[in-house]
Motif scaffolding. Structure first.
Motif, short mmCIF file in Angstrom:
data_model
loop_
_atom_site.label_atom_id
_atom_site.label_comp_id
_atom_site.label_asym_id
_atom_site.label_seq_id
_atom_site.Cartn_x
_atom_site.Cartn_y
_atom_site.Cartn_z
N ILE A 181 0.83 -1.20 0.00
CA ILE A 181 0.00 0.00 0.00
C ILE A 181 0.87 1.25 0.00
N SER A 182 1.98 1.29 0.81
CA SER A 182 2.77 2.50 0.98
C SER A 182 3.68 2.79 -0.21
N GLU A 183 4.10 1.74 -0.93
CA GLU A 183 4.97 1.99 -2.08
C GLU A 183 4.59 1.10 -3.26
N GLU A 216 2.93 6.91 -0.21
CA GLU A 216 2.39 7.97 0.64
C GLU A 216 3.56 8.85 1.06
N LEU A 217 3.29 10.06 1.46
CA LEU A 217 4.38 10.98 1.78
C LEU A 217 5.17 10.50 2.99
N PRO A 218 6.48 10.27 2.84
CA PRO A 218 7.32 9.92 4.00
C PRO A 218 7.36 11.09 4.98
N GLN A 219 7.63 10.79 6.23
CA GLN A 219 7.61 11.82 7.26
C GLN A 219 8.60 12.94 6.98
N GLU A 221 -3.94 12.70 0.56
CA GLU A 221 -4.34 12.60 -0.85
C GLU A 221 -3.16 12.80 -1.81
N LEU A 222 -2.00 13.07 -1.25
CA LEU A 222 -0.81 13.32 -2.08
C LEU A 222 0.11 12.10 -2.09
N ARG A 223 0.88 11.98 -3.17
CA ARG A 223 1.83 10.88 -3.31
C ARG A 223 3.21 11.41 -3.68
#
Length: 293
Positions: A96-98, A109-112, A133-135
């Motif tokens: 999901i994350s990458e 998803e945006l990394p911290q 909502e951003l990638r």
């Protein structure tokens, strides 16, 4: 035998009988033979009871061992299932994350660290677009010297896959892009990014000269090689405003020069095939660098 001996013998017999009766009474009416038989039976019964007790103890011990073995097996199975579930969840989270389109072309998803970098610069708290909502996209591109470079973009999740596919085709075709950096490298200043001929996407800002939010504010627009493909507005007297400053030579779209985007350009073809609109087709303004979804 005289009478005296007969008398003594009779007394002896009577004593023997009396003692026999007393012994039987004390043995609860049993004879000595019966008593011995009962004693033997009782001994055998006690022995059997002892064996039975030992067998019961063995059975109890075996049952305890069996229960312990079952519990141990259950614990091992539980641990294994938990581990598998955790690994599966971790894999799902990773999926999901990458997302990877090809080597060097991913989005997540945006990394911290990226969230911290853009907060208060290209991103500000608002009710129109959330960080979720951003990638964050990573791409490869060929620079103006033909060298392979790593680029990064932030976009809306709706177009993340499209951008990977488009930039992958541009890269494989040898299409040249001078720079692909987050606009935060230029303090969120769109003009500074254009002057550096930097290709960028997300920037929470309004359209220049208006109060209307740009498509860039939603992460749904990208500016490609902007210095060679300027943004042009027209005044009532027919004069032009060309941005960025210094790119006036590239406002003449009939002229021939490198990195020009027109309808024969590969970038134009790829972006429009993916459903993007090109700013070079607008009437009131011309935004030759601009593709929006």
């Amino acid at each position: 035998m005289n009478k005296k001996y007969l008398h003594d013998f009779g007394l002896l017999c009577m004593a023997i009988v009396a003692l026999s009766l007393i012994a039987r009474f004390l043995a609860h009416g049993q004879t000595l033979a019966e008593y011995e038989k009962e004693k033997e039976a009782s001994s055998a019964l006690n022995s059997s009871s002892a064996v039975s007790t030992i067998d019961d103890n063995i059975l109890d011990s075996n049952a305890s061992l069996s229960e312990a073995s079952t519990a141990s097996t259950t614990d091992v199975a539980t641990i294994a299932a938990t581990k598998a579930s955790t690994e599966s969840a971790a894999e799902a989270a990773t999926d999901i994350s990458e997302q990877t389109y090809a080597e060097g072309f991913t989005y997540s998803e945006l990394p911290q660290d990226i969230v911290e970098k853009i907060s208060g610069v290209s991103y500000v708290d608002n009710s129109n677009i959330s960080l979720d909502e951003l990638r964050y996209c990573k791409v490869l591109y060929n620079d103006f010297d033909g060298n392979v470079q790593n680029g990064e973009l932030i976009c809306n999740e709706q177009i993340a896959q499209d951008l990977l596919e488009i930039f992958y085709e541009l890269y494989n075709s040898g299409y040249q892009i001078e720079s692909v950096k987050l606009i935060d490298e230029y303090d969120g200043d769109d003009t500074a990014s254009m002057l550096a001929n930097n290709t960028s996407c997300f920037n929470y800002r309004v359209v220049e000269g208006t109060q209307k939010l740009s498509k860039h504010a939603y992460g749904l627009a990208i500016d490609l090689n902007p210095f060679y493909n300027p943004y042009i507005t027209y005044n009532k007297d027919g004069s032009q405003n060309i941005s960025p400053a210094g790119s006036e030579a590239y406002a003449d779209r009939d002229a021939s020069f490198p990195y020009k985007i027109d309808e024969n350009d590969l970038a134009y073809k790829l972006f429009t095939e993916h459903g993007f609109k090109w700013g070079g087709n607008w009437n009131s303004v011309k935004d030759y660098q601009h593709f929006e979804y």
